[in-house]
Design an enzyme around this catalytic site. Structure first.
Site, mmCIF file in Angstrom:
data_model
loop_
_atom_site.group_PDB
_atom_site.id
_atom_site.type_symbol
_atom_site.label_atom_id
_atom_site.label_comp_id
_atom_site.label_asym_id
_atom_site.label_seq_id
_atom_site.Cartn_x
_atom_site.Cartn_y
_atom_site.Cartn_z
ATOM 1 N N ARG A 116 0.810 -1.236 0.000
ATOM 2 C CA ARG A 116 0.000 0.000 0.000
ATOM 3 C C ARG A 116 0.839 1.280 0.000
ATOM 4 O O ARG A 116 0.480 2.272 0.632
ATOM 5 C CB ARG A 116 -0.980 0.020 1.190
ATOM 6 C CG ARG A 116 -1.909 -1.163 1.222
ATOM 7 C CD ARG A 116 -2.903 -1.197 0.055
ATOM 8 N NE ARG A 116 -3.569 -2.471 0.033
ATOM 9 C CZ ARG A 116 -3.215 -3.482 -0.785
ATOM 10 N NH1 ARG A 116 -2.249 -3.339 -1.670
ATOM 11 N NH2 ARG A 116 -3.866 -4.626 -0.747
ATOM 12 N N CYS A 167 -10.472 -0.060 4.496
ATOM 13 C CA CYS A 167 -9.857 -0.730 5.647
ATOM 14 C C CYS A 167 -9.086 0.299 6.458
ATOM 15 O O CYS A 167 -8.237 1.006 5.911
ATOM 16 C CB CYS A 167 -8.915 -1.845 5.175
ATOM 17 S SG CYS A 167 -9.822 -3.263 4.574
ATOM 18 N N GLU A 238 -3.926 2.268 7.898
ATOM 19 C CA GLU A 238 -3.708 2.316 6.444
ATOM 20 C C GLU A 238 -4.282 3.640 5.916
ATOM 21 O O GLU A 238 -3.783 4.241 4.988
ATOM 22 C CB GLU A 238 -4.433 1.133 5.789
ATOM 23 C CG GLU A 238 -4.240 1.070 4.285
ATOM 24 C CD GLU A 238 -4.786 -0.223 3.703
ATOM 25 O OE1 GLU A 238 -4.484 -1.303 4.255
ATOM 26 O OE2 GLU A 238 -5.505 -0.158 2.702
HETATM 27 C C1 LIG Z 1 -15.245 1.468 0.423
HETATM 28 C C2 LIG Z 1 -13.759 1.512 0.220
HETATM 29 C C3 LIG Z 1 -13.099 0.381 -0.230
HETATM 30 C C4 LIG Z 1 -11.713 0.408 -0.427
HETATM 31 N N1 LIG Z 1 -11.091 -0.731 -0.858
HETATM 32 C C5 LIG Z 1 -9.755 -0.712 -1.069
HETATM 33 C C6 LIG Z 1 -9.087 -1.889 -1.539
HETATM 34 O O1 LIG Z 1 -9.682 -2.930 -1.763
HETATM 35 N N2 LIG Z 1 -7.742 -1.818 -1.742
HETATM 36 C C7 LIG Z 1 -7.031 -0.657 -1.517
HETATM 37 O O2 LIG Z 1 -5.805 -0.649 -1.732
HETATM 38 N N3 LIG Z 1 -7.645 0.461 -1.075
HETATM 39 C C8 LIG Z 1 -8.978 0.475 -0.840
HETATM 40 N N4 LIG Z 1 -9.591 1.605 -0.382
HETATM 41 C C9 LIG Z 1 -8.794 2.801 -0.063
HETATM 42 C C10 LIG Z 1 -8.683 3.821 -1.232
HETATM 43 O O3 LIG Z 1 -9.811 3.742 -2.055
HETATM 44 C C11 LIG Z 1 -7.423 3.584 -2.083
HETATM 45 O O4 LIG Z 1 -6.265 3.770 -1.292
HETATM 46 C C12 LIG Z 1 -7.384 4.540 -3.290
HETATM 47 O O5 LIG Z 1 -6.418 4.069 -4.202
HETATM 48 C C13 LIG Z 1 -7.078 5.982 -2.920
HETATM 49 O O6 LIG Z 1 -7.270 6.770 -4.088
HETATM 50 P P1 LIG Z 1 -7.698 8.295 -3.987
HETATM 51 O O7 LIG Z 1 -7.640 8.887 -5.349
HETATM 52 O O8 LIG Z 1 -8.979 8.445 -3.272
HETATM 53 O O9 LIG Z 1 -6.485 8.864 -3.115
HETATM 54 P P2 LIG Z 1 -6.573 9.909 -1.910
HETATM 55 O O10 LIG Z 1 -7.261 9.276 -0.761
HETATM 56 O O11 LIG Z 1 -7.075 11.220 -2.390
HETATM 57 O O12 LIG Z 1 -5.022 10.070 -1.577
HETATM 58 C C14 LIG Z 1 -4.264 8.986 -1.060
HETATM 59 C C15 LIG Z 1 -2.789 9.410 -0.987
HETATM 60 O O13 LIG Z 1 -2.283 9.564 -2.310
HETATM 61 C C16 LIG Z 1 -1.785 10.886 -2.499
HETATM 62 N N5 LIG Z 1 -2.138 11.257 -3.875
HETATM 63 C C17 LIG Z 1 -3.373 11.223 -4.442
HETATM 64 N N6 LIG Z 1 -3.292 11.588 -5.732
HETATM 65 C C18 LIG Z 1 -1.965 11.863 -5.972
HETATM 66 C C19 LIG Z 1 -1.237 12.297 -7.112
HETATM 67 N N7 LIG Z 1 -1.839 12.550 -8.282
HETATM 68 N N8 LIG Z 1 0.100 12.483 -6.998
HETATM 69 C C20 LIG Z 1 0.736 12.241 -5.811
HETATM 70 N N9 LIG Z 1 0.102 11.832 -4.712
HETATM 71 C C21 LIG Z 1 -1.232 11.642 -4.790
HETATM 72 C C22 LIG Z 1 -2.497 11.753 -1.456
HETATM 73 O O14 LIG Z 1 -1.734 12.907 -1.106
HETATM 74 C C23 LIG Z 1 -2.575 10.769 -0.301
HETATM 75 O O15 LIG Z 1 -1.319 10.718 0.350
HETATM 76 C C24 LIG Z 1 -10.979 1.609 -0.171
HETATM 77 C C25 LIG Z 1 -11.666 2.765 0.255
HETATM 78 C C26 LIG Z 1 -13.026 2.717 0.456
HETATM 79 C C27 LIG Z 1 -13.737 3.981 0.898
#
Ligand SMILES: Cc1cc2nc3c(=O)[nH]c(=O)nc-3n(C[C@H](O)[C@H](O)[C@H](O)COP(=O)(O)OP(=O)(O)OC[C@H]3O[C@@H](n4cnc5c(N)ncnc54)[C@H](O)[C@@H]3O)c2cc1C
Length: 267
Positions: A116, A167, A238
């Site tokens: 992750r 999670c 996480e």
């Molecule tokens: C219902 C639910 C289910 C989920 N299931 C999973 C799963 O099965 N597996 C899993 O791994 N995760 C899961 N997640 C967690 C989450 O969805 C993932 O980690 C997802 O990839 C985060 O993407 P985001 O665009 O929302 O990132 P954000 O939450 O907006 O950011 C996450 C991190 O990435 C950085 N970031 C974002 N975009 C950029 C960019 N363009 N450049 C540099 N840094 C950046 C941010 O600063 C932050 O540090 C789940 C979440 C929910 C709500």
């Protein structure tokens, strides 16, 4: 701070004392690359749109990501994944906007992928991911469940439709998963204010009823303490915790624990 969909973030009640830039409404183009099996996706595109595009093009290897919310950029940064795979499996390069404004391309072998997390080389730290290239298979992997099966599995096992950041805790490096330990500690359904440990998946802390970040973190801290007491395992979040607490907003007690990324210690 760069934000994708914000789906892995918990923002403290005092807000974020800085500028947060979301790429989610821009950099969203998804297109075929010049190499067979290659897809180029902007960092702001949704991960589910990328999965759908791959499926439509009959390219395989992204089904593991079906149902993970958020953007391509956030997924690359988090090395998002499931038991079926992670972004590191299919990513071939990233486009980075450096602090000095230069846009560079880094190949997969220049990036460090761990559970992750994806780290840029030290000299490119702080760069913003603006896009990624993926190299997918032209033949289905017989071992891999289909997108439809994985989505159904997710619906069965996760409290979808309720607010959460997925999670809450990382799975420990060895031994039982975090959700199993929380369940065994008898914490399913435990509540503090509007925050609740999901009864469907114990590693999800859901916002059941207008929970404050303080209530979510209070419950997470209780879970951490109980699991440590019963199993001697320290669960690490996480979910990324950012921003400042309300007391800091009022200028009181700006402690180290109130800073972005910090989390309550086990008492
Ligand atoms: C219902 C639910 C289910 C989920 N299931 C999973 C799963 O099965 N597996 C899993 O791994 N995760 C899961 N997640 C967690 C989450 O969805 C993932 O980690 C997802 O990839 C985060 O993407 P985001 O665009 O929302 O990132 P954000 O939450 O907006 O950011 C996450 C991190 O990435 C950085 N970031 C974002 N975009 C950029 C960019 N363009 N450049 C540099 N840094 C950046 C941010 O600063 C932050 O540090 C789940 C979440 C929910 C709500």
């Amino acid at each position: 701070m760069v934000v994708g969909g914000g789906t892995n973030l918990l923002v403290r009640d005092g807000g974020f004392p800085g500028v947060a830039i979301s790429l989610a409404r821009s950099f969203s183009r998804i297109e075929a690359g010049p190499i067979t099996g290659q897809i180029r996706a902007g960092a702001g595109a949704s991960l589910s749109a990328l999965c759908r595009y791959a499926e439509k093009e009959r390219l395989y290897g992204m089904a593991f990501a079906a149902g993970i919310p958020g953007t391509v950029g956030g997924a690359i940064r988090m090395n998002a994944g499931t038991a079926w795979g992670a972004m590191a499996c299919c990513l071939s390069s990233v486009q980075i906007l450096q602090k000095d404004g230069e846009v560079i391309r880094l190949e997969k072998h220049q990036l460090t992928f761990t559970y992750r997390k994806m780290a840029l080389p030290p000299e490119h730290q702080g760069g913003v991911i603006i896009g990624g290239e993926f190299l997918l298979d032209q033949h289905p992997d017989g071992q891999m469940a289909t997108t439809k099966e994985l989505l159904a599995q997710r619906r069965r096992s996760q409290p979808l439709g309720l607010s959460s950041a997925g999670c809450f805790f990382r799975n420990p490096p060895s031994g039982p998963a975090a959700g199993f330990l929380i369940d065994r500690a008898g914490l399913k359904g435990k509540r503090i204010g509007g925050a609740e440990v999901s009864t469907k998946h114990a590693n999800f802390i859901i916002n059941r009823d207008n929970a404050t970040a303080e209530e979510m973190l209070g419950l997470a801290s209780l879970v951490q303490k109980m699991v440590h007491r019963q199993f001697g395992v320290t669960l690490e979040p996480e979910v990324e915790i950012v921003g400042i607490s309300r007391c800091c907003e009022r200028g009181e007690n700006l402690s180290e624990e109130s800073l972005p990324g910090a989390f309550g210690k086990i008492a």
